[in-house]
Write a protein that holds these residues in place. Structure first.
Motif, short mmCIF file in Angstrom:
data_model
loop_
_atom_site.label_atom_id
_atom_site.label_comp_id
_atom_site.label_asym_id
_atom_site.label_seq_id
_atom_site.Cartn_x
_atom_site.Cartn_y
_atom_site.Cartn_z
N THR A 1 0.86 -1.18 0.00
CA THR A 1 0.00 0.00 0.00
C THR A 1 0.89 1.23 0.00
O THR A 1 1.65 1.46 0.95
N GLY A 2 0.83 1.98 -1.08
CA GLY A 2 1.67 3.16 -1.20
C GLY A 2 0.83 4.43 -1.30
O GLY A 2 -0.23 4.45 -1.93
N PHE A 3 1.33 5.49 -0.67
CA PHE A 3 0.66 6.79 -0.70
C PHE A 3 1.64 7.82 -1.24
O PHE A 3 2.75 7.96 -0.73
N GLN A 4 1.23 8.53 -2.28
CA GLN A 4 2.04 9.64 -2.79
C GLN A 4 1.23 10.93 -2.70
O GLN A 4 0.12 11.00 -3.22
N LYS A 5 1.79 11.92 -2.04
CA LYS A 5 1.16 13.23 -1.93
C LYS A 5 1.92 14.23 -2.78
O LYS A 5 3.16 14.22 -2.81
N THR A 6 1.18 15.08 -3.45
CA THR A 6 1.78 16.13 -4.28
C THR A 6 1.17 17.46 -3.92
O THR A 6 -0.06 17.60 -3.88
N LYS A 7 2.03 18.45 -3.64
CA LYS A 7 1.60 19.83 -3.48
C LYS A 7 2.38 20.67 -4.48
O LYS A 7 3.61 20.59 -4.54
N SER A 8 1.65 21.42 -5.28
CA SER A 8 2.30 22.21 -6.32
C SER A 8 1.80 23.65 -6.28
O SER A 8 0.60 23.90 -6.13
N TYR A 9 2.75 24.57 -6.42
CA TYR A 9 2.44 25.99 -6.50
C TYR A 9 3.11 26.55 -7.75
O TYR A 9 4.25 26.21 -8.06
N SER A 10 2.41 27.40 -8.47
CA SER A 10 3.04 28.04 -9.63
C SER A 10 2.43 29.41 -9.86
O SER A 10 1.26 29.66 -9.53
N VAL A 11 3.24 30.28 -10.43
CA VAL A 11 2.80 31.61 -10.87
C VAL A 11 3.28 31.77 -12.30
O VAL A 11 4.31 31.22 -12.71
N TYR A 12 2.50 32.52 -13.09
CA TYR A 12 2.85 32.65 -14.50
C TYR A 12 2.41 33.99 -15.04
O TYR A 12 1.54 34.68 -14.48
N GLY A 13 3.01 34.35 -16.15
CA GLY A 13 2.62 35.56 -16.86
C GLY A 13 3.02 35.46 -18.32
O GLY A 13 4.03 34.84 -18.66
N GLU A 14 2.18 36.02 -19.19
CA GLU A 14 2.49 36.01 -20.61
C GLU A 14 1.94 37.27 -21.25
O GLU A 14 0.83 37.71 -20.94
N GLY A 15 2.74 37.84 -22.13
CA GLY A 15 2.31 39.06 -22.80
C GLY A 15 2.65 39.02 -24.27
O GLY A 15 3.68 38.46 -24.68
N THR A 16 1.77 39.62 -25.09
CA THR A 16 1.99 39.72 -26.53
C THR A 16 1.95 41.19 -26.92
O THR A 16 0.97 41.89 -26.62
N TYR A 17 3.02 41.65 -27.57
CA TYR A 17 3.13 43.06 -27.95
C TYR A 17 3.22 43.18 -29.47
O TYR A 17 3.98 42.45 -30.12
N ASP A 18 2.42 44.10 -30.03
CA ASP A 18 2.45 44.36 -31.47
C ASP A 18 3.63 45.26 -31.79
O ASP A 18 3.59 46.48 -31.55
N LEU A 19 4.71 44.66 -32.31
CA LEU A 19 5.88 45.46 -32.68
C LEU A 19 5.55 46.36 -33.86
O LEU A 19 6.02 47.51 -33.94
N THR A 20 4.76 45.83 -34.81
CA THR A 20 4.23 46.60 -35.93
C THR A 20 2.80 46.13 -36.16
O THR A 20 2.28 45.29 -35.42
N ASP A 21 2.18 46.63 -37.21
CA ASP A 21 0.81 46.20 -37.52
C ASP A 21 0.75 44.73 -37.89
O ASP A 21 -0.31 44.10 -37.82
N THR A 22 1.88 44.15 -38.29
CA THR A 22 1.88 42.76 -38.76
C THR A 22 2.83 41.85 -37.97
O THR A 22 2.93 40.66 -38.28
N THR A 23 3.51 42.39 -36.98
CA THR A 23 4.53 41.61 -36.25
C THR A 23 4.22 41.63 -34.77
O THR A 23 3.98 42.70 -34.18
N ARG A 24 4.23 40.44 -34.14
CA ARG A 24 3.92 40.33 -32.71
C ARG A 24 4.98 39.48 -32.01
O ARG A 24 5.45 38.46 -32.54
#
Length: 758
Positions: A414-437
């Protein structure tokens, strides 16, 4: 509980509805749908909206390789559940594991089974991460769309998306009442019934409900020892949503889900053709096993999730809270050991109970101004899982004759595995020109794993050897480190360029991460290290010839390190397995997806993938070779690790060439509309294990259907056939307990389906 007679009567009742006029408001709805279809037909291929970046976007403008399928596409192509998706998605494969499956995508996947490890191809349902795959749960008719995202999704999704993810999006309750119900009957005495209903309750409150029932009464094959049918399947489940719009800027959705599956299609293991077992067992023919008792497996799962979305003017705040409870039980035999006194009698019995209780909470804030040159998302994710795996292993006997080998002392682990996970994230998209991101994303994850358990003698059972003292430590404490933490930073960099209004190019670099962990049933097996995958990809997405053709092409290169593998070969204990890390692999390939609508009513779609996936460095691997057959006794021998260098060997389930092509043709007649569909999915030869000894030959799966919809009727009738060529192929193959075994895929199946919609 439904009965077969009742369901057959339901099918007849639904058929009778063909002659009942639809309500006036339903006619208006159908006219609107037809108008939309007319518009799509006049302008070529329709737009596909996806949420791969956690916001609604045109799939062609998302710089990720995506295979997206709407509910109607899934219906016309004959896809009944997630496990059928490889028929439409080259490069995607599944391996059977009891009642669930493990996904492989572009050569990335796991050979582990059950709840012991999480897959590097994550599965989400309505934004909720599922730690355990049970593909049968997605046989519902309330699916709005399925998105297959190829490559690491390490910023916005993060958890164990090393090779990609499968996202199932179910239908939202609507502002107009709707019903979609069907009943079907097929060979192998297979009955299936589906119901979906949605209705508004007030101006701000709406609900929907879906129910599923499947009963395959006859098996695909026989257990020659017991004369019982094998390879049967039974499933029933329910799912519902409540959507509340208290204000124009606030939406709250409560989702509930329950499903229960009984089957032996994932553990009725047959001998591999050409192999001889350690007890003299041999391949008995297609869909034939020869075990002392009938294997079986059951899985019950339920989940609840609450999604709250609040518009803040400048951004939308989204909270997703989820709880999942899984339970699975299975019994089967594993191959015997050398010297078993009676031929063709398995000598190791495996009984197992697995449970998992999972809680997750995600908070996300996403910008809300589409006119801004800068689009951004930030968020945090918490995950807590407690998994229990109980296994009983004991040697079976014939009468009073038992195998006295102490290594096979009856043991309960009988095996028990516990997992606790924490994460933070961020993502951004910037229009360098009208056609380039330019898109930049970053995620930090901290996973903490703990292992506990017991190893005790198993009391004697009928036809089992008496209990003996265990020969290993009774718990993992003092043997290995039982607590470990893995911290990892992952990222995403994408440069996207619009070459024209209908042609878009991109180049990306992503780092994927799959956490390390324990083998919960081996207390001497140290935790595995995390997997890391660096993915480089370039792609072009285009819509050509006045949107008659959608053509998307991508090329990719993966540098894959510390690949997690599982093996049952020694030094794994009898009836058990060990978890280990391979060194590294290099994967490169090309994906092509297309849709072509040359004339009104005709659609041709499909794709192909070329994949070169090999271990770059893999010394001290696990290699097995066939033992010379003496006195009818065979089996395999595991070579010393020093004699097993797997550099240059292909990765499991890494099909070198695969393709899918489907044709749908719709024609109007005086008695209604006929929709004809045919699909061919092909996979070239691939291997099942790292040493490349067990192979699956290349094969085609051909499906077809014809659907009749009477004019101005909510009723439709479909004739369908799957695997029309009757190909005998495998859904899994492996060496376990010194024996080579396999699980077969479904044979030729066919039937009739009646459907009513309004």
């Amino acid at each position: 509980m439904f009965t077969k007679n009742a369901l057959r009567a339901s099918a007849a009742a639904i058929a009778a509805l063909a002659f009942i006029p639809a309500p006036a408001w339903a006619d208006q709805q159908n006219e609107g749908a037809a108008s939309a279809a007319d518009d799509a037909g006049s302008s070529g291929i329709g737009e596909i909206i996806v949420t791969a970046n956690k916001r609604s976007q045109n799939m062609q403008q998302v710089p990720i390789a995506i295979a997206a399928f709407t509910s109607e596409t899934l219906t016309t192509q004959g896809v009944k559940s997630v496990v059928d998706l490889p028929q439409l998605t080259p490069g995607l494969g599944f391996t059977r594991t009891l009642v669930g499956t493990n996904a492989f995508l572009r050569g990335v996947g796991t050979t582990s089974a059950g709840y012991s490890t999480e897959s590097p191809i994550a599965t989400y349902v309505d934004g909720l991460y599922l730690p355990n795959s049970a593909a049968s749960s997605f046989s519902f008719n309330n699916i709005e769309r399925i998105e297959v995202l190829k490559g690491p999704q390490s910023t916005l999704y993060g958890r164990n998306t090393t090779g990609g993810l499968i996202h199932v999006i179910t239908k939202e309750p609507g502002d107009v009442a709707a019903i979609d119900m069907s009943a079907s009957y097929g060979n192998y005495d297979t009955v299936q019934a589906n119901f979906y209903g949605s209705t508004p309750i007030t101006d701000t409150l709406a609900v929907n409900f879906a129910a599923l029932y499947i009963d395959q009464g006859d098996g695909w094959g026989k257990n020659l020892f017991t004369s019982s049918d094998v390879y049967k399947f039974r499933d029933h489940g329910f799912q519902g949503k409540i959507r509340w719009h208290p204000t124009p800027d606030t939406k709250i959705t409560l989702r509930g889900f329950y499903d229960k599956v009984h089957t032996d299609q994932g553990n009725a293991v047959a001998m591999y053709p050409g192999s001889v077992g350690t007890d003299g067992s041999v391949y008995q023919g297609e869909y034939r096993i020869n075990t002392r008792f009938d294997p079986h497996a059951m899985q019950r799962q339920y989940s609840v999730s609450l999604k709250a979305e609040q518009g803040l003017g400048f951004a939308t705040l989204t909270s997703t809270t989820g709880y999942i409870n899984n339970k699975s039980f299975a019994e089967q035999t594993q191959g015997s050991i050398l010297g078993q006194p009676i031929l063709n009698q398995g000598a190791i019995f495996l009984g197992g109970l697995q449970t998992a209780k999972t809680f997750s909470q995600e908070l996300q804030l996403a910008s809300d101004n589409p006119a801004s040159p800068f689009q951004w998302i930030i968020g945090g994710f918490y995950y807590h899982d407690k998994t229990m795996i109980l296994t009983d292993v004991y040697g079976t006997c014939v009468g009073a004759v038992c195998d006295p080998n102490p290594r096979l002392a009856p043991l309960r682990t009988t095996g028990f595995q516990k997992t606790k996970s924490y994460s933070v994230y961020g993502e951004g998209t910037y229009d360098l020109t009208d056609t380039t991101r330019l898109t930049l994303g970053l995620r930090y994850t901290s996973d903490r794993k703990e292992l506990d358990g017991t190893l005790v003698p198993l009391p004697g059972r009928p036809n089992s050897i008496p209990a003996l003292p265990p020969s290993v430590a009774p718990s993992p404490h003092g043997v290995i480190d039982t607590e470990v933490t893995f911290d990892k930073l992952t990222w995403r960099v994408v440069l996207a360029q619009d070459l024209s209004d209908d042609v878009h190019a991109y180049a990306s670099y992503n780092r994927g991460f799959k956490s390390g962990g324990y083998n919960p049933i081996s207390f001497t097996n140290p935790p595995s290290r995390p997997e890391v995958l660096d993915a480089y990809e370039v792609g072009v997405k285009s819509e050509l010839f006045d949107r008659m053709l959608r053509l998307n092409v991508s090329g990719f290169y993966y540098d894959y390190k510390d690949i997690q593998l599982r093996t049952t070969a020694p030094p794994a204990p009898a009836g058990g397995s060990i978890l280990l890390n391979a060194a590294s692999a290099h994967i490169k390939g090309v994906d092509v997806d297309f849709e072509f609508a040359p004339v009104r009513g005709l659609m041709i779609n499909g794709g192909l993938e070329y994949l070169d996936a090999k271990y770059h460095e893999f010394p001290n691997g696990t290699c097995t070779v066939a033992r010379p057959v003496v006195g009818g006794i065979g089996g395999t021998i595991t070579l010393p690790p020093a004699q097993c260098t797997l550099d240059g060997y292909r990765l499991p389930q890494a099909t070198k060439f695969s393709y899918s092509i489907g044709v749908t043709y719709s024609v109007d007649t005086g008695i209604g509309t006929f929709d004809f569909n045919a699909n061919d999915g092909y996979k070239s030869t691939f291997v099942w294990e790292p040493d490349n000894r067990l192979k699956q030959k290349g094969y085609h799966l051909i499906n077809a259907s014809v659907t009749w919809t009477p004019e101005d009727s909510p009723f439709s009738l479909q004739l369908y056939g799957r695997n029309l060529g009757g190909v005998y192929y495998f859904t899994s193959a492996a060496n376990a307990g010194g024996n080579d075994g396999h699980l077969p895929g479904a044979p030729r199946t066919y039937g009739v389906k009646a459907r009513y919609q309004f």
